[in-house]
Design an enzyme around this catalytic site. Sequence first.
Site, PDB file in Angstrom:
ATOM      1  N   ASP A 214      -7.120  -1.483  -4.549  1.00 22.80           N
ATOM      2  CA  ASP A 214      -8.168  -1.049  -3.607  1.00 22.80           C
ATOM      3  C   ASP A 214      -9.024  -0.056  -4.334  1.00 22.80           C
ATOM      4  O   ASP A 214     -10.049   0.043  -4.130  1.00 22.80           O
ATOM      5  CB  ASP A 214      -7.418  -0.575  -2.360  1.00 22.80           C
ATOM      6  CG  ASP A 214      -6.745  -1.588  -1.723  1.00 22.80           C
ATOM      7  OD1 ASP A 214      -6.861  -2.601  -1.793  1.00 22.80           O
ATOM      8  OD2 ASP A 214      -5.657  -0.743  -0.746  1.00 22.80           O
TER       9      ASP A 214
ATOM     10  N   ASP B 231       0.886  -1.070   0.145  1.00 21.03           N
ATOM     11  CA  ASP B 231       0.078   0.102   0.020  1.00 21.03           C
ATOM     12  C   ASP B 231       0.911   1.235   0.006  1.00 21.03           C
ATOM     13  O   ASP B 231       1.955   1.337   0.522  1.00 21.03           O
ATOM     14  CB  ASP B 231      -0.966  -0.003   1.143  1.00 21.03           C
ATOM     15  CG  ASP B 231      -1.935  -1.068   1.156  1.00 21.03           C
ATOM     16  OD1 ASP B 231      -2.420  -1.377  -0.027  1.00 21.03           O
ATOM     17  OD2 ASP B 231      -2.551  -1.405   2.333  1.00 21.03           O
TER      18      ASP B 231
END
Length: 166
Positions: A136, A120
Amino acid sequence: MTRKRTIIAGILGLIFLLALDQWTKYLAIAHLRDQSAIILIPGVLELQYLENFGAAFGILQNQRWLFVLLCCIFLAVAVYFYGKLPSKKEYWLFRVMTVLLAAGAVGNLIDRVMRGYVVDFIYFSLIDFPIFNFADCCVVTGGILMLMNVLVIYRKEDYEFLKWHS
């Protein structure tokens, strides 16, 4: 659009989104790992490296194989759903939604299998939102399209293609 073209378009869309996801994660690893955050918009948006061993919002930490199993089940359902979709132009939003959801799921699945965690790197500091990635974004966009499809755009009879036929 013919059935063959619809399937080819879905596969190409999936490949493109997966390539973009993996490329952005590669860049995050190469340029953000062990570095200070890169501030893009002060007080709003940063690039900050994070290895996520859980799911959204950090839940279910270290449940790698559970995520792999759930993703495989979800992917099977998505492929079935996409295959059942009529090739009519009216169902283009359903096709886009399905490809986005599948790309997001597979993008993070690749990370879990290859690395043991999800990379991330996008952080909205303005609202202190959890750090996330391109996959995401695909899942969230696909989810929003799903809500739009179900609640606003399509009517009950538009879902006839999902019924089991004997």
